[in-house]
Write a protein that holds these residues in place. Structure first.
Motif, mmCIF file in Angstrom:
data_model
loop_
_atom_site.group_PDB
_atom_site.id
_atom_site.type_symbol
_atom_site.label_atom_id
_atom_site.label_comp_id
_atom_site.label_asym_id
_atom_site.label_seq_id
_atom_site.Cartn_x
_atom_site.Cartn_y
_atom_site.Cartn_z
ATOM 1 N N PHE A 34 0.845 -1.294 -0.024
ATOM 2 C CA PHE A 34 0.228 -0.107 0.071
ATOM 3 C C PHE A 34 0.811 1.286 -0.131
ATOM 4 O O PHE A 34 0.693 2.293 -0.893
ATOM 5 C CB PHE A 34 -0.684 -0.250 1.260
ATOM 6 N N ALA A 35 1.624 1.299 0.820
ATOM 7 C CA ALA A 35 2.717 2.497 1.058
ATOM 8 C C ALA A 35 3.909 2.899 0.290
ATOM 9 O O ALA A 35 4.172 3.761 -0.473
ATOM 10 C CB ALA A 35 2.950 2.528 2.530
ATOM 11 N N HIS A 36 4.264 1.515 -0.346
ATOM 12 C CA HIS A 36 5.540 1.752 -1.461
ATOM 13 C C HIS A 36 5.483 0.981 -2.615
ATOM 14 O O HIS A 36 6.449 0.840 -3.161
ATOM 15 C CB HIS A 36 6.699 1.234 -0.486
ATOM 16 N N ARG A 37 4.299 0.407 -2.621
ATOM 17 C CA ARG A 37 3.996 -0.471 -3.939
ATOM 18 C C ARG A 37 5.005 -1.629 -4.343
ATOM 19 O O ARG A 37 5.242 -1.907 -5.404
ATOM 20 C CB ARG A 37 4.164 0.492 -5.256
ATOM 21 N N LEU A 38 5.290 -2.365 -2.954
ATOM 22 C CA LEU A 38 6.144 -3.397 -2.951
ATOM 23 C C LEU A 38 5.240 -4.654 -3.159
ATOM 24 O O LEU A 38 4.144 -4.569 -2.741
ATOM 25 C CB LEU A 38 6.982 -3.638 -1.883
ATOM 26 N N ASP A 39 6.033 -5.591 -3.992
ATOM 27 C CA ASP A 39 5.055 -6.853 -4.234
ATOM 28 C C ASP A 39 5.047 -7.349 -2.974
ATOM 29 O O ASP A 39 5.913 -7.863 -2.454
ATOM 30 C CB ASP A 39 5.504 -7.765 -5.208
ATOM 31 N N ALA A 40 3.695 -7.830 -2.628
ATOM 32 C CA ALA A 40 3.500 -8.464 -1.174
ATOM 33 C C ALA A 40 4.012 -9.972 -1.120
ATOM 34 O O ALA A 40 4.782 -10.091 -0.149
ATOM 35 C CB ALA A 40 2.148 -8.393 -0.978
ATOM 36 N N GLN A 41 3.726 -10.765 -2.183
ATOM 37 C CA GLN A 41 4.564 -12.003 -1.838
ATOM 38 C C GLN A 41 6.056 -12.072 -1.974
ATOM 39 O O GLN A 41 6.458 -12.847 -0.970
ATOM 40 C CB GLN A 41 4.136 -12.909 -3.163
ATOM 41 N N THR A 42 6.479 -11.232 -2.774
ATOM 42 C CA THR A 42 8.089 -11.144 -2.831
ATOM 43 C C THR A 42 8.577 -10.613 -1.401
ATOM 44 O O THR A 42 9.692 -10.980 -0.871
ATOM 45 C CB THR A 42 8.481 -9.987 -4.092
ATOM 46 N N THR A 43 7.866 -9.721 -1.105
ATOM 47 C CA THR A 43 8.238 -9.104 0.340
ATOM 48 C C THR A 43 8.256 -10.106 1.541
ATOM 49 O O THR A 43 9.195 -10.149 2.303
ATOM 50 C CB THR A 43 7.485 -7.689 0.808
ATOM 51 N N VAL A 44 7.020 -10.856 1.518
ATOM 52 C CA VAL A 44 6.949 -11.959 2.666
ATOM 53 C C VAL A 44 8.116 -12.955 2.472
ATOM 54 O O VAL A 44 8.905 -13.375 3.436
ATOM 55 C CB VAL A 44 5.510 -12.581 2.565
ATOM 56 N N GLU A 45 8.707 -13.374 1.179
ATOM 57 C CA GLU A 45 9.618 -14.128 1.016
ATOM 58 C C GLU A 45 10.808 -13.905 1.296
ATOM 59 O O GLU A 45 11.746 -14.459 1.992
ATOM 60 C CB GLU A 45 9.564 -14.680 -0.565
ATOM 61 N N ALA A 46 11.110 -12.436 1.215
ATOM 62 C CA ALA A 46 12.359 -11.614 1.512
ATOM 63 C C ALA A 46 12.593 -11.788 2.892
ATOM 64 O O ALA A 46 13.479 -12.029 3.560
ATOM 65 C CB ALA A 46 12.383 -10.529 0.752
ATOM 66 N N LEU A 47 11.515 -11.442 3.748
ATOM 67 C CA LEU A 47 11.571 -11.237 5.208
ATOM 68 C C LEU A 47 11.636 -12.636 5.804
ATOM 69 O O LEU A 47 12.529 -12.932 6.745
ATOM 70 C CB LEU A 47 10.343 -10.667 5.696
ATOM 71 N N LEU A 48 10.941 -13.838 5.435
ATOM 72 C CA LEU A 48 11.108 -15.094 5.666
ATOM 73 C C LEU A 48 12.576 -15.708 5.671
ATOM 74 O O LEU A 48 13.081 -16.240 6.235
ATOM 75 C CB LEU A 48 10.086 -16.138 5.013
ATOM 76 N N ASP A 49 13.223 -15.395 4.306
ATOM 77 C CA ASP A 49 14.501 -15.922 3.932
ATOM 78 C C ASP A 49 15.513 -15.396 4.974
ATOM 79 O O ASP A 49 16.335 -15.625 5.449
ATOM 80 C CB ASP A 49 14.994 -15.477 2.475
ATOM 81 N N ARG A 50 15.285 -13.823 5.047
ATOM 82 C CA ARG A 50 16.300 -13.096 6.196
ATOM 83 C C ARG A 50 16.177 -13.681 7.620
ATOM 84 O O ARG A 50 17.180 -13.915 8.353
ATOM 85 C CB ARG A 50 15.972 -11.787 6.228
ATOM 86 N N GLU A 51 14.665 -14.047 7.848
ATOM 87 C CA GLU A 51 14.550 -14.415 9.375
ATOM 88 C C GLU A 51 15.236 -15.998 9.346
ATOM 89 O O GLU A 51 15.379 -16.255 10.506
ATOM 90 C CB GLU A 51 12.975 -14.440 9.457
ATOM 91 N N SER A 52 15.221 -16.894 8.428
ATOM 92 C CA SER A 52 15.975 -18.068 8.410
ATOM 93 C C SER A 52 17.435 -17.873 8.805
ATOM 94 O O SER A 52 17.849 -18.913 9.571
ATOM 95 C CB SER A 52 15.711 -18.673 7.116
#
Length: 154
Positions: A34-52
């Motif tokens: 909503f705020a930055h027009r970032l792709d939601a699915q890509t964003t979730v995957e990137a956060l999960l990858d980092r969190e791993s």
């Protein structure tokens, strides 16, 4: 660099509860879309990858999830206050109710680290976190976060 350089008012939200870390990341991704027009699915995957690689819960109820993404040209942030704290695997084993997510370009280098350090320093202040927790209104939260930075910069 100041919080207002990376955080827009529309990127601040209060969430009633998240049932899991993944669900919190989905909420963050929706705000990022909503705020930055970032792709939601890509964003979730990137956060999960980092969190791993290791939990981004830094203690005292604060988490700093972050990821690098293609398609953005500057570091951007999302601030979320959880009304119901979430087990996040934080270093002090305390549940998280404040999350400040950062997204940086893949080649951001030092800018990403500067933004992460800024947010970490800001949210290390217990008095600030107390104010944030006491004001569950996105506009007020944004003001607290950005005014605090102005005071620090002075």
């Amino acid at each position: 660099m100041q919080i207002s350089n990376i955080l827009k008012q529309e990127a601040v939200r209060v969430i009633g509860a998240a049932s899991s870390k993944k669900r919190l990341f989905q909420e963050i991704a929706e705000v990022a879309n909503f705020a930055h027009r970032l792709d939601a699915q890509t964003t979730v995957e990137a956060l999960l990858d980092r969190e791993s690689l290791g939990p981004t819960g830094v203690g005292h109820g604060v988490a700093l999830p972050h990821a690098r993404l293609n398609g953005i040209d500057q570091v951007v942030g999302i601030f979320v206050l959880l009304e119901k704290p979430l087990d996040f695997g934080a270093v002090d084993r305390q549940p998280v109710d404040i999350a400040f997510a950062l997204f940086a370009p893949v080649d951001a280098g030092a800018e990403h680290l500067k933004a992460l350090a800024l947010v970490s320093r800001t949210l290390r202040e217990q008095s600030l976190c107390t104010k944030l927790r006491a004001n569950p209104d996105p506009t007020t939260l944004y003001t607290i976060l950005t005014e605090n930075q102005s005071v620090q910069a002075a």
